[in-house]
Design a protein around this motif. Structure first.
Motif, short mmCIF file in Angstrom:
data_model
loop_
_atom_site.label_atom_id
_atom_site.label_comp_id
_atom_site.label_asym_id
_atom_site.label_seq_id
_atom_site.Cartn_x
_atom_site.Cartn_y
_atom_site.Cartn_z
N LEU A 1 45.51 86.43 71.61
CA LEU A 1 46.86 86.43 72.18
C LEU A 1 47.38 87.83 72.47
CD1 LEU A 1 48.53 83.67 69.98
CD2 LEU A 1 47.92 83.53 72.40
N GLU A 2 48.10 87.95 73.56
CA GLU A 2 48.89 89.15 73.87
C GLU A 2 50.15 88.70 74.61
OE1 GLU A 2 48.86 89.40 77.17
OE2 GLU A 2 47.05 88.25 77.48
N GLU A 3 50.97 89.65 75.06
CA GLU A 3 52.30 89.28 75.53
C GLU A 3 52.31 88.36 76.75
OE1 GLU A 3 50.98 92.32 75.41
OE2 GLU A 3 51.91 93.74 76.82
N THR A 4 51.34 88.52 77.66
CA THR A 4 51.42 87.65 78.85
C THR A 4 51.04 86.21 78.49
OG1 THR A 4 49.17 88.15 79.60
CG2 THR A 4 50.91 89.60 80.40
N LYS A 5 50.06 86.05 77.60
CA LYS A 5 49.70 84.68 77.18
C LYS A 5 50.82 84.05 76.36
CE LYS A 5 44.73 85.61 77.02
NZ LYS A 5 43.62 85.90 76.11
N ILE A 6 51.43 84.85 75.49
CA ILE A 6 52.53 84.33 74.66
C ILE A 6 53.71 83.98 75.55
CG2 ILE A 6 54.22 84.97 72.88
CD1 ILE A 6 51.95 86.60 71.54
N ASP A 7 53.98 84.82 76.53
CA ASP A 7 55.07 84.56 77.45
C ASP A 7 54.87 83.23 78.17
OD1 ASP A 7 57.45 85.61 78.87
OD2 ASP A 7 56.13 85.54 80.62
N ALA A 8 53.63 82.99 78.64
CA ALA A 8 53.34 81.74 79.33
C ALA A 8 53.54 80.55 78.39
CB ALA A 8 51.91 81.76 79.87
N LEU A 9 53.13 80.69 77.14
CA LEU A 9 53.27 79.59 76.17
C LEU A 9 54.74 79.31 75.85
CD1 LEU A 9 50.35 80.58 73.74
CD2 LEU A 9 50.50 78.42 75.03
N THR A 10 55.50 80.37 75.61
CA THR A 10 56.90 80.13 75.22
C THR A 10 57.74 79.69 76.41
OG1 THR A 10 57.43 82.50 75.48
CG2 THR A 10 56.84 81.73 73.27
N LEU A 11 57.39 80.18 77.59
CA LEU A 11 58.12 79.77 78.80
C LEU A 11 57.97 78.27 79.03
CD1 LEU A 11 59.69 81.35 80.99
CD2 LEU A 11 57.61 81.34 82.36
N ARG A 12 56.77 77.77 78.78
CA ARG A 12 56.52 76.34 78.98
C ARG A 12 56.94 75.49 77.78
NH1 ARG A 12 50.39 76.32 80.87
NH2 ARG A 12 50.43 78.30 79.76
N GLY A 13 57.46 76.17 76.75
CA GLY A 13 57.96 75.43 75.59
C GLY A 13 56.89 74.90 74.65
N ALA A 14 55.74 75.54 74.58
CA ALA A 14 54.72 75.11 73.62
C ALA A 14 55.32 75.19 72.20
CB ALA A 14 53.49 75.99 73.73
N PRO A 15 55.17 74.14 71.42
CA PRO A 15 55.84 74.09 70.11
C PRO A 15 55.12 74.93 69.05
CG PRO A 15 54.60 72.07 70.45
CD PRO A 15 54.43 72.90 71.70
N ILE A 16 55.14 76.25 69.24
CA ILE A 16 54.47 77.17 68.32
C ILE A 16 55.54 77.95 67.57
CG2 ILE A 16 52.99 79.22 68.21
CD1 ILE A 16 51.57 78.03 70.77
N ASP A 17 55.44 77.95 66.25
CA ASP A 17 56.46 78.61 65.44
C ASP A 17 56.12 80.06 65.13
OD1 ASP A 17 58.14 76.12 64.74
OD2 ASP A 17 56.09 75.52 64.26
N VAL A 18 54.83 80.33 65.02
CA VAL A 18 54.39 81.68 64.63
C VAL A 18 53.19 82.07 65.48
CG1 VAL A 18 53.49 83.10 62.73
CG2 VAL A 18 55.13 81.26 62.23
N PHE A 19 53.22 83.29 66.01
CA PHE A 19 52.06 83.82 66.74
C PHE A 19 51.36 84.88 65.89
CE2 PHE A 19 54.80 82.25 70.13
CZ PHE A 19 53.89 81.55 70.91
N GLY A 20 50.07 84.70 65.65
CA GLY A 20 49.27 85.73 65.00
C GLY A 20 48.60 86.55 66.09
N VAL A 21 48.88 87.85 66.12
CA VAL A 21 48.38 88.67 67.23
C VAL A 21 47.52 89.80 66.69
CG1 VAL A 21 49.02 89.98 69.29
CG2 VAL A 21 50.49 88.11 68.50
N GLY A 22 46.29 89.87 67.22
CA GLY A 22 45.35 90.86 66.72
C GLY A 22 44.99 91.91 67.75
N THR A 23 43.75 91.81 68.24
CA THR A 23 43.12 92.81 69.07
C THR A 23 44.02 93.50 70.09
OG1 THR A 23 41.15 91.48 68.89
CG2 THR A 23 41.12 93.19 70.57
#
Lengths: 442, 442
Positions: A287-309
């Protein structure tokens, strides 16, 4: 982790030797600034100052360092004796950690006898560069999460232990909630997070067995459900809940692969249908910001994002064009004229003007000018000692960063935007620049 | 620089506690491999093993570590007592440092009681990942230089002190000649290089004065000529040579900005016309392999390239998809089936086949198989102790890397090429993979 006093480019030592032999010990000002924002950043967030000040205050050459420098044949005995007594005695003015800043703005100025200010160049660039790059990246990731929590999973992919540990601190300043890195947790008092990896699931007789055993040891845990098949994994969590009844305390499931949008929705439905509405969904894996942005914009029911690389190495902008340049020596302004690398002479101040609580313009001025706006450079070290009143704890720095980010114009913060903020140069500085240029060309 | 025993993701400790409570202490194998080469790399060069082995051999939990873990509420007293006595007692098989490798090949395998092998996961990934990424980048830069020397100028832009210092070592393995980083010079016995920065020139009364003074202190130096105007700077070096006559010992001039192709030609001509044919040209400033390739291809008369930022952070590929996965536990193969993240079960060996001195194919096999080719995984640690016969000094590792790179097919080494090397899986491993898959799905 304290670095060696030898952590400097060799040319710092050869120049120090030359200053020493030539009796050049007048006060100098060096300015730290970023020449150009990386294409993917409209601003950066200053970070790393506290660790840097600590290192500078305690910078000492031990006998093994002196011996090594002696072996390099760039030294004389009087010079080595001088190094053995070295203490940084200068002043450091800087922007508070957590301050957003822009191209060409001094974020730190060192005023000290030239050798002292010169010696710390490599350390200043390396350490402020590192935490600044990483805090700036984290702020993007946190913005993309739109209120969901972000956890730093980057220790394994960061460039070495120093980056992983100071990175966790910088991510926290940028708004990340917690880190998986236990050493960073200890070093900086950061909240730490983490539960299980695939290896635990694989080592057990079955996935069900793994979930059961692990939640016996840690009832309020997060279970990793994608080792074999994500949806089957979620169903096993539901089966475990049925078996345990009121003893089921599992707090979350983690999805670490596949289509996270689709899988998070299916997972949420399965959990909700089983009455497990309190069980949260953690998502991770590339995950990085553009993928997270796409997920949250579409309302994916994710409470916590673990972000690494991608956050750990700031993969879209792993370096910034940060420079530490002599701007004054012996009371005279100094500047270089090399193509594309000009610098502004003298000691400076940066004033940030706000209108209705929103930052509208910065003015880079000469030190001593009084202009409208908030002066961003403050004394953090005087005569080699940290200024006590400036000491902030990390949660305060994080709050300050949040507040300062909130005061930036929204168009600067949009992920894909290429917007430029107005950074002006005061009349006095502009004329001092012209005078200095004329003098050095002469 | 030794890292804290706490440098691990929190989940390593929660899993360790679970293994401890559940009595899971059978031997496990973990495999380190890169799932996919970065788009810009046809191969990577293994590096970082020696530092890693040293850390693992000396990994100990000090009382302050135990106290901190106790404060996290993931621990029991018997578990903390067990950690206080922790010593790594396992075996490590690995590719020699300097070995080029390809996707999915195990570059390191750890065989140890599961908790021991699990605990070191974060450290292994972080440390081998770091030096592997940086050695691989350096090899590209060195190839582009076509025989000109490359000097590491990256300390200020590397991600922290650990990356800068271990990076200098990795760059040396990749073929770089020397480093500006004095701490790395001391830590690893690397050749160090560096002379003067713009600040020295600016601090002096004039550029001429700076050149004169500096070459009095360091007669055989490199003079930086681009502070104000590169060609004027070169002419001052010529004037200095005339003034000093046979006392002129300056070895090189450095160009740090502008059009390096044009400026190096003009500089060469001015120097040659003045009879200074022995004075070399050093070029630096935003260089990386594609720019260096363009310069050397066109025959720009540059003797030494100073390379900083882009090599220091491997800017075109700052991270690799490196993974450390459980492949066997208690004598049974283990694997996960998560989308896009499958792993090969069991202990393994990699055989590299050569034809006429050129590597033509690798075969990933089960451990114990005897196949044609050179077996690349060798024992480096047995029962927690380094295998003395495997100890190499750094110049030996560098020579080995050079030899192994020379044996790669040329099309893999062309800078812009996307070529794939043939990596096969042995029949025995393929059938073991099928058996294991069937068992874990079951």
């Amino acid at each position: 982790m304290s670095s060696s006093a030898l952590f400097a480019d060799l040319y710092e030592f050869t120049m120090l030797r030359a200053y020493f032999e030539l009796g050049m010990n007048a006060p100098a000002t060096f300015s730290l600034f970023v020449r150009n924002m990386p294409p993917q950043r409209n601003f950066l967030i200053a970070a790393g100052l506290n660790d840097l000040l600590h290192e500078i205050e305690h910078l000492r050459f031990e006998p093994r360092h002196i011996d090594y420098l002696g072996s390099l044949k760039i030294s004389s005995q009087p010079f080595l004796d001088w190094l053995a007594d070295f203490r940084f005695s200068g002043d450091i003015y800087a922007m508070r950690e957590g301050t957003p800043f822009f191209q060409n703005e001094p974020i730190l100025e060192v005023i000290a006898p030239i050798a002292e200010a010169q010696l710390i160049e490599t350390l200043v660039l390396n350490q402020i560069g590192l935490q600044t790059i990483l805090a700036s990246k984290a702020a993007r990731v946190v913005a993309a999460a739109r209120g969901a929590s972000v956890v730093d999973f980057g220790a394994r992919r960061a460039h070495g232990v120093d980056a992983a540990t100071k990175g966790a601190r910088a991510f926290y300043i940028g708004g990340v909630e917690s880190t998986s890195n236990v050493a960073a947790g200890q070093a900086y008092g950061l909240p730490v997070a983490g539960t299980m990896a695939h290896s635990f699931v694989e080592a057990c007789a079955s996935e069900m067995d793994a979930f059961q055993s692990f939640s016996e040891v840690f009832p309020e845990t997060t279970l990793l459900v994608d080792t074999y098949d994500t949806i089957e994994g979620v169903k096993k969590v539901v089966a475990l809940a049925r078996a345990l009844g009121t003893n089921f305390k599992v707090r979350a499931v983690r999805l670490d692969s596949g289509d996270l949008d689709m899988l998070s929705r299916q997972t949420r439905r399965i959990l909700d249908d089983a009455g497990l509405t309190d069980v949260q969904i953690v998502a991770s894996g590339g995950l990085e910001e553009t993928k997270i942005d796409a997920l949250t914009l579409r309302g994916a029911p994710i409470d916590v994002f673990g972000v690494g690389t991608d956050m750990a190495v700031s993969s879209d902008a792993p370096a910034v064009d940060i420079a530490y340049k002599l701007t004054e020596y012996a009371g005279k302004g100094r500047m270089k004229l090399s193509a594309g690398k000009q610098s502004l002479p003298g000691r400076k101040q940066v004033f940030r003007e706000f209108r209705d609580g929103v930052a509208v313009r910065d003015v880079i001025a000469r030190e001593g000018e009084t202009l409208p706006g908030v002066p961003l450079l403050q004394p953090f070290m005087l005569s080699g000692r940290p200024v006590a009143e400036q000491t902030c704890d990390l949660p305060q720095i994080r709050d300050y960063a949040k507040e300062q980010l909130a005061a930036l114009p929204p168009h600067l913060k949009a992920l894909g935007s290429h917007a430029r903020y107005d950074v002006a140069i005061s009349d006095a500085l502009a004329s001092y620049e012209r005078e200095t240029r004329a003098r050095v060309i002469d």
